[in-house]
Design an enzyme around this catalytic site. Sequence first.
Site, PDB file in Angstrom:
ATOM      1  N   HIS A 137      -1.485   8.137   4.071  1.00  0.00           N
ATOM      2  CA  HIS A 137      -1.540   6.758   3.595  1.00  0.00           C
ATOM      3  C   HIS A 137      -0.101   6.291   3.358  1.00  0.00           C
ATOM      4  O   HIS A 137       0.259   5.180   3.696  1.00  0.00           O
ATOM      5  CB  HIS A 137      -2.389   6.682   2.328  1.00  0.00           C
ATOM      6  CG  HIS A 137      -2.704   5.285   1.911  1.00  0.00           C
ATOM      7  ND1 HIS A 137      -3.275   4.379   2.756  1.00  0.00           N
ATOM      8  CD2 HIS A 137      -2.510   4.623   0.729  1.00  0.00           C
ATOM      9  CE1 HIS A 137      -3.433   3.214   2.119  1.00  0.00           C
ATOM     10  NE2 HIS A 137      -2.974   3.346   0.889  1.00  0.00           N
ATOM     11  N   LYS A 148       3.660   3.621   8.117  1.00  0.00           N
ATOM     12  CA  LYS A 148       4.002   2.427   7.325  1.00  0.00           C
ATOM     13  C   LYS A 148       5.514   2.280   7.202  1.00  0.00           C
ATOM     14  O   LYS A 148       6.008   1.188   6.912  1.00  0.00           O
ATOM     15  CB  LYS A 148       3.355   2.497   5.945  1.00  0.00           C
ATOM     16  CG  LYS A 148       1.833   2.326   5.982  1.00  0.00           C
ATOM     17  CD  LYS A 148       1.240   2.219   4.588  1.00  0.00           C
ATOM     18  CE  LYS A 148      -0.274   2.019   4.632  1.00  0.00           C
ATOM     19  NZ  LYS A 148      -1.027   3.272   4.890  1.00  0.00           N
ATOM     20  N   PHE A 182      -6.506   0.387  -3.572  1.00  0.00           N
ATOM     21  CA  PHE A 182      -6.377  -0.101  -4.946  1.00  0.00           C
ATOM     22  C   PHE A 182      -7.739  -0.092  -5.630  1.00  0.00           C
ATOM     23  O   PHE A 182      -8.709  -0.637  -5.103  1.00  0.00           O
ATOM     24  CB  PHE A 182      -5.914  -1.566  -4.926  1.00  0.00           C
ATOM     25  CG  PHE A 182      -4.525  -1.772  -5.438  1.00  0.00           C
ATOM     26  CD1 PHE A 182      -4.174  -1.339  -6.699  1.00  0.00           C
ATOM     27  CD2 PHE A 182      -3.565  -2.402  -4.656  1.00  0.00           C
ATOM     28  CE1 PHE A 182      -2.882  -1.535  -7.170  1.00  0.00           C
ATOM     29  CE2 PHE A 182      -2.281  -2.603  -5.129  1.00  0.00           C
ATOM     30  CZ  PHE A 182      -1.942  -2.167  -6.381  1.00  0.00           C
TER      31      PHE A 182
END
Lengths: 435, 437
Positions: free
Chosen positions: A325, A357, A421
């Site tokens: 992630h 990312k 989240f």
Amino acid sequence: MSQTVVITGIGIVCPMGNDVETVWAGMMAGENGVDKTTIFDASTFPTTFCAEVKNYNLAEHIAKPQLHKHCNRASGFVLGAAAQACSQAGIDIETDEPTDGIDRTGLGVYLGAGEGSVDNENFFNAIVQGWDDRAGRMDWAAWAKLAFGRMQAQRELEQEANMPAGHLAILTGARGPSRSCLTACAASTQAVGEATEMIRNGQADIMLSGGAHSMIHPLGITGFNRLTALSTRNDSPETASRPFSKDRDGFVIGEGAAVIVLEALSSATRRRAKILAEVIGYGSSSDAFRITDMHAEARGAVQAIEAAIADAEINYKDIDYINAHGTSTSENDSIETLAIKKVFKQEAKNIPVSSIKSMAGHLIGAAGASELITCVLAIRDNMLPPTINLHEPDPELDLDYVPNEARKAKVDIAMSESFGFGGQNNVVIIKRFEK
Amino acid sequence: MKNAGVVITGLGVVTPLGLTMEQTWEGLCQGRCGISPIRAFDPAGFTCKIAGQVPDFKIRDYVPKSLRKTAKLMSRDIELAIAAAGQAFHNSGLVTKGLDEGNVTIEPARTAINIGAGLISCDLVELAPAVAKSITDGKFDIRKWGKDGLQAVTPLWLLKYLPNMLACHIGIIHDIQGPSNTITCAEAAGQLAIGEAAQVISRGDADVALAGGGESKVNPIVMLRQCLLKRTTENNDEPKKSCRPFDTKASGSVFGEAAAMLVLEKADSAKSRNAKIYARIAGFGQSNSLNPEYEKLEPDGKGLQIAIEKAIEEAGIKADELDLIIPHGTAIPHDDRAEAIALQNVLGSAVEKVPVFPTKSMLSNTAAAAGALDVVIAATAIKMNRIPAAKNCDQRPGWCKLNINTVEQNKNIRYALCCSYTYGGQTAAIVLKKVEQ
């Protein structure tokens, strides 16, 4: 009996490029898609940069853009990504009379997708019209006068989170099971996982799964800036996303769409579709801890990873590559590293873990599916995408993060992790397909 | 029967007819209407000025003491969902951390949650002081916003409005550690969430699941959107008579707010603990309506018909075995007509005999909650052997052959069908089966 599920098409539109090969070549070269924000004037925001999709023109991807003329950014991206994925998989699009031999009632859609931007100018100016700051009250009639006068019905409709999935159905004629979910940053991994389950238990033959999202809008950036979740390295945008680095200071927001064609092996074989990989494991859990923080002992993340490994019926030692992630926030990268150490024990340091990312930014709802696509490519080419901007290792984080340069490595089984989240954790494992 | 092993053992709601399932059911049986002039804001400038609003309640009463400070992070949608979720668990007889921390009977890691949620719109009044700091020459100035306005927004602002926060808050309160998903398919979301949760259990990834939907449309920006799309009635003078599904005088939908939650459970574990079983989830179907006019159902209702047929097929029955249908029935004439065509195609000659009970005339269109609320009502009807009378369905249009249940009746309901669809295209249907105990 449970159906074997394979991947027969992939498509992506993201800040690294608007097709799979351009994106992958950029990642192999360790490039990045981060720059000053241009979608709106963010020059005074705490964060003035992001990773935008560039030079995207829907009409270059599909023949009938007029059926989607009001669509928001995310819907536009997902149509382009789907056109690529369907072309590769041999699924006819934009026709009432497909000749691909696919029963449309067995073709479904499952996206992890987010909201469209509000109509910013009218949204804010209606508040300006209605709000009496001294009295601290809203004159709703004044608000409504501007809002009803200027806001447009279709523009408002396209903000709904299920619209990208709706556009995909129109594109492909899909009449099979269709859903859209939004579990924050874990949404599209969850969509791929649940779509896999639909094929396994025979509800669908083919699922167009994946994600679509753009939160690069004033309220989105406001929200993340107020949470202090975004990097504020405004003087050096291209180095701002630095997962697992000691001086990481937040994530870099991106946007885009990724579509993965999941198919029952029996269907793919019958159609003689080219099989890119096999989906072997899916695990999902929730932290049930705090709204604002991940579980400090990585309880939920560990549970999801272990569930995916158990579902895949493999040993954790069989995993060759982990697509993290890896958001570049202090918390995520530490807890994700802890989770990997807990699951992989003494093997943890031997398994390469990287975060794209660092290059593409964080595509939020679309992140997980775009990352799973890079896992497909890693298996195809036996190449690992790097974690760029990793020049100052965090002494606490001591895994092999594939720093800065792509690497050749034998990859037969790859795992993609997504943590959202609020504590949703989703993990998918894929494998090189062998007949 | 893929979901043969999944049963409903708990129900919880907050609706425009009350803060409990008992009040809501009693209201339905008495023909009460929960629609009234909008109180949450002054709707003077709106074309639709009425809504289905949940009676006042204090969220503190539904949140354990240790978590009370999280209440300020809850939008209306989240509050509604929490209030319904606690009731559903309580009703099931299972004990969660949120009900009684010392006597928990669920296994957190084997408990799933799956909630249909809307696109939660922010509270404009909350945002307005920040906007007021961002004005140049009477207009909003994004550069002032970036510098000054933004700083006036409360730090955790975004977390009030993420759709997955309904499930997250409920998961924290009740300690649900299994799979968690949030389905964001607008008016089809509730039933799609219930269907997915049943599948999570039947494939073995959980033993218990909380599923349902929660949403408030009583928000200026959301109400504006529905008004602009011309989906709302403009008949504001007689709120109780304004929402008229499948009626010649139908003039549009009335939106509202609610939450409806169900506890789903593996049938054998429910039986082994002697739980009260409302019904079994016997069939689930889903598809797409393919209409490039995305706010409308396709005129022939085909995508809805496919979902209904799949659900009935999975239940292993024929359409004429249904004893109750709760349709989506929004009172938008175009959509009601398309839905009637879909149902009539499925029912064939059985259309004469299967009672149809539209609920939105009393409960309003509660969007992501609506489909789940209808499943809750169907489950209750099965348990009570009773179908309330439909309201405001005084004269069927020529295209409607459905047997609208205009008179309350006692009936042994063996199978009940609920269906829903949404702008954007997703469709869903669920068949419930009576379980003799």
